[in-house]
Write an enzyme that holds these catalytic residues in place. Structure first.
Site, mmCIF file in Angstrom:
data_model
loop_
_atom_site.group_PDB
_atom_site.id
_atom_site.type_symbol
_atom_site.label_atom_id
_atom_site.label_comp_id
_atom_site.label_asym_id
_atom_site.label_seq_id
_atom_site.Cartn_x
_atom_site.Cartn_y
_atom_site.Cartn_z
ATOM 1 N N GLU A 188 -4.163 -6.734 15.083
ATOM 2 C CA GLU A 188 -3.711 -5.411 14.634
ATOM 3 C C GLU A 188 -4.879 -4.424 14.696
ATOM 4 O O GLU A 188 -4.697 -3.235 14.926
ATOM 5 C CB GLU A 188 -3.118 -5.477 13.214
ATOM 6 C CG GLU A 188 -2.298 -4.244 12.872
ATOM 7 C CD GLU A 188 -1.548 -4.345 11.545
ATOM 8 O OE1 GLU A 188 -2.181 -4.177 10.487
ATOM 9 O OE2 GLU A 188 -0.326 -4.601 11.564
ATOM 10 N N LYS A 216 9.406 0.155 13.742
ATOM 11 C CA LYS A 216 9.897 0.499 12.388
ATOM 12 C C LYS A 216 10.904 1.638 12.467
ATOM 13 O O LYS A 216 11.955 1.615 11.816
ATOM 14 C CB LYS A 216 8.721 0.939 11.504
ATOM 15 C CG LYS A 216 7.809 -0.170 11.051
ATOM 16 C CD LYS A 216 6.741 0.416 10.108
ATOM 17 C CE LYS A 216 5.646 -0.585 9.817
ATOM 18 N NZ LYS A 216 4.544 -0.016 9.047
ATOM 19 N N LYS A 219 0.835 -1.203 0.000
ATOM 20 C CA LYS A 219 0.000 0.000 0.000
ATOM 21 C C LYS A 219 0.874 1.259 0.000
ATOM 22 O O LYS A 219 0.680 2.154 -0.790
ATOM 23 C CB LYS A 219 -0.920 -0.022 1.223
ATOM 24 C CG LYS A 219 -1.849 1.148 1.329
ATOM 25 C CD LYS A 219 -2.794 1.000 2.505
ATOM 26 C CE LYS A 219 -3.542 2.294 2.754
ATOM 27 N NZ LYS A 219 -4.443 2.216 3.909
ATOM 28 N N GLU A 236 10.719 -4.438 4.491
ATOM 29 C CA GLU A 236 10.806 -5.842 4.092
ATOM 30 C C GLU A 236 10.502 -5.999 2.594
ATOM 31 O O GLU A 236 11.224 -6.673 1.855
ATOM 32 C CB GLU A 236 9.799 -6.691 4.890
ATOM 33 C CG GLU A 236 10.062 -6.774 6.380
ATOM 34 C CD GLU A 236 9.469 -5.627 7.189
ATOM 35 O OE1 GLU A 236 9.128 -4.568 6.597
ATOM 36 O OE2 GLU A 236 9.359 -5.777 8.421
ATOM 37 N N GLY A 279 -4.612 -2.189 5.186
ATOM 38 C CA GLY A 279 -3.869 -3.325 4.652
ATOM 39 C C GLY A 279 -4.505 -4.661 4.983
ATOM 40 O O GLY A 279 -4.654 -5.540 4.126
ATOM 41 N N ARG A 280 -4.930 -4.839 6.228
ATOM 42 C CA ARG A 280 -5.479 -6.149 6.638
ATOM 43 C C ARG A 280 -6.891 -6.394 6.110
ATOM 44 O O ARG A 280 -7.463 -7.449 6.352
ATOM 45 C CB ARG A 280 -5.419 -6.275 8.165
ATOM 46 C CG ARG A 280 -6.090 -5.146 8.908
ATOM 47 C CD ARG A 280 -5.689 -5.132 10.375
ATOM 48 N NE ARG A 280 -6.227 -4.003 11.113
ATOM 49 C CZ ARG A 280 -5.649 -2.813 11.215
ATOM 50 N NH1 ARG A 280 -4.517 -2.579 10.598
ATOM 51 N NH2 ARG A 280 -6.194 -1.846 11.923
ATOM 52 N N HIS A 309 -2.566 -33.236 18.587
ATOM 53 C CA HIS A 309 -1.392 -34.009 18.973
ATOM 54 C C HIS A 309 -0.244 -33.120 19.436
ATOM 55 O O HIS A 309 0.897 -33.563 19.497
ATOM 56 C CB HIS A 309 -0.968 -34.909 17.807
ATOM 57 C CG HIS A 309 -2.039 -35.907 17.470
ATOM 58 N ND1 HIS A 309 -2.137 -37.133 18.082
ATOM 59 C CD2 HIS A 309 -3.111 -35.818 16.641
ATOM 60 C CE1 HIS A 309 -3.199 -37.784 17.619
ATOM 61 N NE2 HIS A 309 -3.812 -36.997 16.743
HETATM 62 O O1 F6P Z 1 3.416 -2.972 9.834
HETATM 63 C C1 F6P Z 1 2.067 -3.088 9.700
HETATM 64 C C2 F6P Z 1 1.574 -2.768 8.330
HETATM 65 O O2 F6P Z 1 1.467 -1.399 8.171
HETATM 66 C C3 F6P Z 1 0.263 -3.481 8.070
HETATM 67 O O3 F6P Z 1 -0.812 -2.781 8.557
HETATM 68 C C4 F6P Z 1 0.286 -3.651 6.594
HETATM 69 O O4 F6P Z 1 -0.620 -4.628 6.176
HETATM 70 C C5 F6P Z 1 1.728 -4.037 6.366
HETATM 71 O O5 F6P Z 1 2.442 -3.252 7.312
HETATM 72 C C6 F6P Z 1 2.256 -3.829 4.984
HETATM 73 O O6 F6P Z 1 2.176 -2.488 4.571
HETATM 74 P P1 F6P Z 1 2.317 -2.089 3.047
HETATM 75 O O7 F6P Z 1 1.215 -2.745 2.281
HETATM 76 O O8 F6P Z 1 2.221 -0.594 3.020
HETATM 77 O O9 F6P Z 1 3.660 -2.568 2.556
#
Ligand code: F6P
Length: 523
Positions: free
Chosen positions: A341, A484, A195, A201, A255-256, A372
């Site tokens: 979240e 972050k 987004k 990452e 995002g979620r 199990h």
């Molecule tokens: O770190 C949390 C977050 O902001 C989530 O809410 C989101 O889904 C994820 O990181 C990834 O964010 P982006 O889609 O901006 O890379």
């Protein structure tokens, strides 16, 4: 509007917790031979059997009164109208608009137009990518990974003819290395799903993928092997994403909650356009149901209310998600982000510290495997959990004979958790099962695209119900920001560009110097 704990039904529920909440499920079942009829609800081909929750008719009506006392109905309407209910970010919350059909105008006419146009573009691209590539790699994390990865695995049965799908999220580089080692650059498409297009990452993995493509096929090949989904056009330009291969999302989608948008492009490639549309339709079924059904028949509202009962009145601090279907192996991971979240907050919408518990710990594994490993603790440990069983009637892989064993296991466990085994039957204190562990069975006919859409939307609206009652904003996530920021400051120190060994490297507090020194020594 008051939060639930500030309303009269909350006090009533406290009283009921001391009476009904203290009764054993054995007694509650004995007292009502029609308990299944009284404690279950069906809608949109889903069955919510909450007869093994520690409730009775009195608790149910107090929970319904609680939903009314916080004006849950008005809150739902405000969301659907596109009001800025994400107050800390001053944004509308319109994931429901993403699954609308033409003419619904959820969020208004302009948002409907944007959503339908972008959906059509995305599905057209997905259809061509399905033909053109042998490997499709979604690079994203959190909501830009968990939804597509979970749903693609859940709908494996519907992926015939699709390219090999891979999902890369972890910053450590292992997943991207594994993908690169097993793919042919000429037939690989990367989708950078982010987004913000700034997430560390995702940027690290996207850079590695880009370097691999450019190294193998030349810089000019990059635009043909990357697609992207983001609100950040400038960053997509800088990366070199072809204008026809980039897809828009909007700041009113969290995002979620974004799998229904173009963030779902990898899922659309995997299952094809018709199945993706059926998935959206499933979500829509539950949206309409949530907006219209009385609380007593309203699956998401019931799930939310029962969760409140378990957390705030019975004091159960965790909820285990236990699907009896291997294809739903990532479902609990998906719900961890969706629920924790969204609801992992301790300040009300208007900035007061909450004086009540909010979200429980969400965790889980496919139920049969969990039997199990950690079910021992659930049956006889001291820490209590609430349980959600997810149970399809039909096999997700054409092995009904084996799936019937999974159904029998699920029902056996639900019974054991509810009724337990008293000393006179067990014969030894070590074999006593106290029972009275509450669970809900969420049953459905089969795990298909529409059903998966319904299941996800049900949990989304469960979260909405609970956020409204707890008086918190379920749509921001400020709690992820500090880590972050600190990480960005620490990167130079960790990579060794931050100062002399033994000294406090730039950006790192002095007390980290010895630990950084040891790690450097081992590299
Ligand atoms: O770190 C949390 C977050 O902001 C989530 O809410 C989101 O889904 C994820 O990181 C990834 O964010 P982006 O889609 O901006 O890379």
């Amino acid at each position: 509007m008051k939060a639930g704990p500030e309303t009269a039904p909350w006090s009533r529920l406290r009283e009921l917790a001391a009476s009904t909440g203290a009764r054993h499920l054995r007694d509650l079942f004995a007292a009502d031979p029609q308990r299944f009829e009284h404690c279950s609800a069906r809608a949109a081909n889903l069955l919510l059997d909450f007869s093994r929750q520690r409730i009775d008719a009195g608790v149910l009506s107090a929970l319904e009164a609680l939903a009314d006392a916080v004006d849950l109905r008005a809150a739902i309407s405000a969301m659907r109208r596109g009001e800025a209910i994400n107050t800390t970010e001053k944004r509308a919350v319109l994931h429901v608009a993403l699954r609308q059909r033409a003419g619904q105008q959820l969020g208004g006419a302009e948002i409907e137009r944007l959503v339908l146009a972008e959906r059509a573009r995305m599905l057209e691209f997905a259809a061509s990518a399905r033909e053109r590539f042998r490997t499709v790699v979604n690079i994203g994390i959190g909501g830009s990974d968990l939804g597509p990865a979970m749903a693609t695995a859940a709908l494996t049965r519907f992926t015939e003819g699709a390219p090999r799908m891979a999902f890369v999220s972890n910053v450590d580089g292992c997943q991207i290395s594994d993908v690169i080692a097993t793919s042919d650059p000429a037939t690989t498409l990367f989708i950078v799903a982010s987004k913000t297009f700034t997430t560390l990452e995702t940027q690290a993995n996207a850079r590695a993928a880009r370097a691999w493509i450019a190294g193998a096929l030349g810089e000019a090949a990059v635009p043909d092997h990357f697609a992207a989904v983001s609100v950040n056009t400038a960053a997509m330009n800088a990366f070199g994403v072809h204008p026809d291969y980039r897809f828009e999302m909007w700041d009113w989608v969290g995002g979620r909650y974004s799998i229904w948008s173009s963030i779902g492009v990898s899922l659309a490639i995997a299952i094809g356009a018709q199945n993706f549309l059926a998935f959206l339709e499933g979500g829509r079924d539950i949206d309409e149901h949530f907006a219209a059904a009385p609380w007593r028949e309203n699956l998401p509202a019931l799930a939310g209310l029962l969760g409140i009962w378990n957390v705030n009145f019975l004091g159960l601090p965790t909820l285990a998600i236990l699907p009896y279907d291997q294809r739903l192996a990532r479902f609990s991971a998906y719900l961890q982000q969706l629920e924790m979240e969204s609801l992992g907050k301790s300040v009300t919408r208007d900035g007061r510290a909450v004086e009540w518990e909010t979200v429980p710990v969400i965790w889980g594994e496919p139920g049969n495997n969990a039997q199990h490993s950690f079910f021992q603790m659930l049956h006889q440990g001291t820490l209590r959990a609430a349980l959600d069983f997810l149970l399809p009637a039909r096999s997700s892989c054409g092995r009904q004979d084996q799936h019937d064993l999974a159904i029998a296991n699920c029902l056996a466990q639900a019974e054991a958790f509810a009724f337990g085994q008293p000393l006179e039957v067990a014969g030894s204190v070590h074999k006593v099962h106290a029972g009275n562990r509450p669970s809900t069975i969420l049953a459905f006919d089969a795990l298909d695209p529409a059903t998966l859409g319904r299941l996800i939307a049900l949990y989304e609206h469960k979260v909405f119900t609970q956020g409204t009652i707890w008086g918190i904003n379920a749509f921001d996530q400020w709690g992820v920001e500090l880590g972050k920021k600190l990480c960005a400051q620490l990167v130079p120190a960790v990579t060794g560009q931050g100062g002399e060994a033994g000294a406090a490297p730039t950006g790192a507090p002095a007390h980290l110097a010895p630990l950084l020194g040891v790690l450097r020594g081992w590299k």
